[in-house]
Scaffold this motif. Sequence first.
Motif, PDB file in Angstrom:
ATOM      1  N   LEU A  81     -15.301 -39.609  24.019  1.00 46.31           N
ATOM      2  CA  LEU A  81     -16.072 -40.710  24.593  1.00 46.31           C
ATOM      3  C   LEU A  81     -15.575 -41.044  25.998  1.00 46.31           C
ATOM      4  CD1 LEU A  81     -16.232 -43.147  21.530  1.00 46.31           C
ATOM      5  CD2 LEU A  81     -18.001 -41.567  22.310  1.00 46.31           C
ATOM      6  N   PRO A  82     -16.457 -41.535  26.881  1.00 46.32           N
ATOM      7  CA  PRO A  82     -15.999 -41.993  28.205  1.00 46.32           C
ATOM      8  C   PRO A  82     -15.105 -43.214  28.043  1.00 46.32           C
ATOM      9  CG  PRO A  82     -18.301 -42.585  27.844  1.00 46.32           C
ATOM     10  CD  PRO A  82     -17.910 -41.690  26.707  1.00 46.32           C
ATOM     11  N   PHE A  83     -14.040 -43.260  28.823  1.00 44.69           N
ATOM     12  CA  PHE A  83     -13.050 -44.326  28.643  1.00 44.69           C
ATOM     13  C   PHE A  83     -12.422 -44.654  29.991  1.00 44.69           C
ATOM     14  CE2 PHE A  83      -8.834 -45.524  26.342  1.00 44.69           C
ATOM     15  CZ  PHE A  83      -9.188 -46.862  26.371  1.00 44.69           C
ATOM     16  N   GLU A  84     -12.477 -45.935  30.376  1.00 45.79           N
ATOM     17  CA  GLU A  84     -11.916 -46.385  31.638  1.00 45.79           C
ATOM     18  C   GLU A  84     -11.038 -47.612  31.408  1.00 45.79           C
ATOM     19  OE1 GLU A  84     -15.128 -47.197  34.237  1.00 45.79           O
ATOM     20  OE2 GLU A  84     -15.784 -45.099  34.397  1.00 45.79           O
ATOM     21  N   PRO A  85     -10.071 -47.877  32.317  1.00 47.24           N
ATOM     22  CA  PRO A  85      -9.192 -49.048  32.159  1.00 47.24           C
ATOM     23  C   PRO A  85      -9.950 -50.362  32.031  1.00 47.24           C
ATOM     24  CG  PRO A  85      -8.324 -47.572  33.834  1.00 47.24           C
ATOM     25  CD  PRO A  85      -9.672 -47.035  33.456  1.00 47.24           C
ATOM     26  N   SER A  86     -11.129 -50.461  32.669  1.00 50.33           N
ATOM     27  CA  SER A  86     -11.896 -51.707  32.618  1.00 50.33           C
ATOM     28  C   SER A  86     -12.384 -52.049  31.216  1.00 50.33           C
ATOM     29  CB  SER A  86     -13.103 -51.614  33.564  1.00 50.33           C
ATOM     30  OG  SER A  86     -13.953 -50.544  33.192  1.00 50.33           O
ATOM     31  N   GLN A  87     -12.332 -51.083  30.295  1.00 48.10           N
ATOM     32  CA  GLN A  87     -12.747 -51.342  28.917  1.00 48.10           C
ATOM     33  C   GLN A  87     -11.659 -52.022  28.098  1.00 48.10           C
ATOM     34  OE1 GLN A  87     -14.441 -47.005  28.829  1.00 48.10           O
ATOM     35  NE2 GLN A  87     -15.308 -48.049  27.057  1.00 48.10           N
ATOM     36  N   VAL A  88     -10.444 -52.108  28.640  1.00 48.38           N
ATOM     37  CA  VAL A  88      -9.351 -52.825  27.964  1.00 48.38           C
ATOM     38  C   VAL A  88      -9.395 -54.273  28.458  1.00 48.38           C
ATOM     39  CG1 VAL A  88      -6.871 -52.948  27.576  1.00 48.38           C
ATOM     40  CG2 VAL A  88      -7.978 -50.721  27.869  1.00 48.38           C
ATOM     41  N   PRO A  89      -9.627 -55.247  27.583  1.00 51.21           N
ATOM     42  CA  PRO A  89      -9.854 -56.630  28.024  1.00 51.21           C
ATOM     43  C   PRO A  89      -8.611 -57.296  28.611  1.00 51.21           C
ATOM     44  CG  PRO A  89      -9.800 -56.507  25.627  1.00 51.21           C
ATOM     45  CD  PRO A  89      -9.784 -55.100  26.120  1.00 51.21           C
ATOM     46  N   LEU A  90      -8.758 -57.792  29.839  1.00 45.37           N
ATOM     47  CA  LEU A  90      -7.709 -58.527  30.542  1.00 45.37           C
ATOM     48  C   LEU A  90      -8.353 -59.697  31.276  1.00 45.37           C
ATOM     49  CD1 LEU A  90      -5.834 -55.569  32.306  1.00 45.37           C
ATOM     50  CD2 LEU A  90      -5.054 -56.778  30.259  1.00 45.37           C
ATOM     51  N   ALA A  91      -7.563 -60.729  31.525  1.00 48.79           N
ATOM     52  CA  ALA A  91      -8.031 -61.856  32.323  1.00 48.79           C
ATOM     53  C   ALA A  91      -6.873 -62.348  33.173  1.00 48.79           C
ATOM     54  CB  ALA A  91      -8.565 -62.975  31.435  1.00 48.79           C
ATOM     55  N   ALA A  92      -7.214 -63.075  34.238  1.00 50.48           N
ATOM     56  CA  ALA A  92      -6.184 -63.620  35.126  1.00 50.48           C
ATOM     57  C   ALA A  92      -6.410 -65.113  35.311  1.00 50.48           C
ATOM     58  CB  ALA A  92      -6.214 -62.911  36.477  1.00 50.48           C
ATOM     59  N   ILE A  93      -5.307 -65.845  35.459  1.00 47.32           N
ATOM     60  CA  ILE A  93      -5.397 -67.282  35.704  1.00 47.32           C
ATOM     61  C   ILE A  93      -4.556 -67.648  36.921  1.00 47.32           C
ATOM     62  CG2 ILE A  93      -5.870 -67.952  33.319  1.00 47.32           C
ATOM     63  CD1 ILE A  93      -2.881 -68.666  33.049  1.00 47.32           C
ATOM     64  N   GLN A  94      -4.964 -68.718  37.590  1.00 49.87           N
ATOM     65  CA  GLN A  94      -4.204 -69.296  38.694  1.00 49.87           C
ATOM     66  C   GLN A  94      -3.571 -70.585  38.182  1.00 49.87           C
ATOM     67  OE1 GLN A  94      -4.566 -67.982  42.051  1.00 49.87           O
ATOM     68  NE2 GLN A  94      -3.015 -69.363  42.876  1.00 49.87           N
ATOM     69  N   ILE A  95      -2.263 -70.736  38.411  1.00 49.00           N
ATOM     70  CA  ILE A  95      -1.546 -71.949  38.025  1.00 49.00           C
ATOM     71  C   ILE A  95      -1.098 -72.615  39.319  1.00 49.00           C
ATOM     72  CG2 ILE A  95       0.325 -72.907  36.621  1.00 49.00           C
ATOM     73  CD1 ILE A  95       0.411 -70.118  35.204  1.00 49.00           C
ATOM     74  N   ALA A  96      -1.860 -73.604  39.765  1.00 50.30           N
ATOM     75  CA  ALA A  96      -1.658 -74.192  41.088  1.00 50.30           C
ATOM     76  C   ALA A  96      -1.015 -75.565  41.003  1.00 50.30           C
ATOM     77  CB  ALA A  96      -2.990 -74.286  41.821  1.00 50.30           C
ATOM     78  N   GLY A  97      -0.040 -75.796  41.879  1.00 53.89           N
ATOM     79  CA  GLY A  97       0.626 -77.089  41.957  1.00 53.89           C
ATOM     80  C   GLY A  97       1.409 -77.185  43.239  1.00 53.89           C
ATOM     81  N   ASN A  98       1.935 -78.356  43.530  1.00 52.49           N
ATOM     82  CA  ASN A  98       2.720 -78.554  44.749  1.00 52.49           C
ATOM     83  C   ASN A  98       4.202 -78.390  44.425  1.00 52.49           C
ATOM     84  OD1 ASN A  98       3.845 -79.245  47.166  1.00 52.49           O
ATOM     85  ND2 ASN A  98       3.099 -81.349  47.187  1.00 52.49           N
ATOM     86  N   PHE A  99       4.707 -77.171  44.661  1.00 51.29           N
ATOM     87  CA  PHE A  99       6.096 -76.853  44.346  1.00 51.29           C
ATOM     88  C   PHE A  99       6.968 -76.806  45.598  1.00 51.29           C
ATOM     89  CE2 PHE A  99       3.660 -75.129  40.815  1.00 51.29           C
ATOM     90  CZ  PHE A  99       4.402 -75.544  39.708  1.00 51.29           C
TER      91      PHE A  99
END
Length: 260
Positions: A81-99
């Motif tokens: 079957l065709p298989f690419e890295p984008s098929q592996v579920p990932l997400a990104a978050i931003q954790i923003a604050g005044n450090f």
Amino acid sequence: MLPREELLKRVVENREVVARAIDLAEQAIKTWEVVETDFLSPPEIAEIKGVFTRLSDIELIATGGYPQAERQRLGFCRSELPFEPSQVPLAAIQIAGNFLFDPPTHRDFLGSMLGCGIVRDKTGDIIVLGEQGAQAIVAPELVEFLETHLTQVRSVPVKTRRIELSELKIREPKKKEMVTTEASLRLDAISSAGFGMSRSKMVDLISSGDVRVNWKDIAQSSHALKAGDLIAIRGKGRLEVGEIAITKKERYRINLTRFM
């Protein structure tokens, strides 16, 4: 069915993790779907790849959101079957604050995330951005939860939101290319040259368990290296062994790349 017991005979460490990976690979074969692991550490990934290297009916892809990611998820798929890295579920978050007046560390962000009640296996790399906060790669199902519950890191209020993987602020690792000539391919000899320290100091680091080759603990200074090996020392960075040639005086000329 995969030859489970035969595959597990080769496993030195991380037996439970490898066994779980075999189960997931069998699920991918049966369902004709992509099946993925949680986030794994480099030693776990190396062990699983070593076990699966001879299997032709299953394809394996490791991805962590960006090329240099240490913690990654492995995806399994039938090889036809065709298989690419984008098929592996990932997400990104931003954790923003005044450090600005309270610079945070990787441990601070990880501790706050785990303090929300999530498990380490669902989190990938954390990219610390200094006074601006951090970015983190996580399993997609955690994003909404973290947006609601991750509201403070140490004493600093933060706002957590989902971002695209393309928004990750990745710094390319600093590299230093070098060539050394050695009488042998011993770990202590090549590592001391690559990391710029005395051979006796390197021997001490190896014997104390601070040195890994291809993410596996190596306690023997005489361990023979080969082209492609990756040497890691806690707090010192990594060293990749490149092309190896034999000189006219029958010594080894070794190309090294140090990542700092």
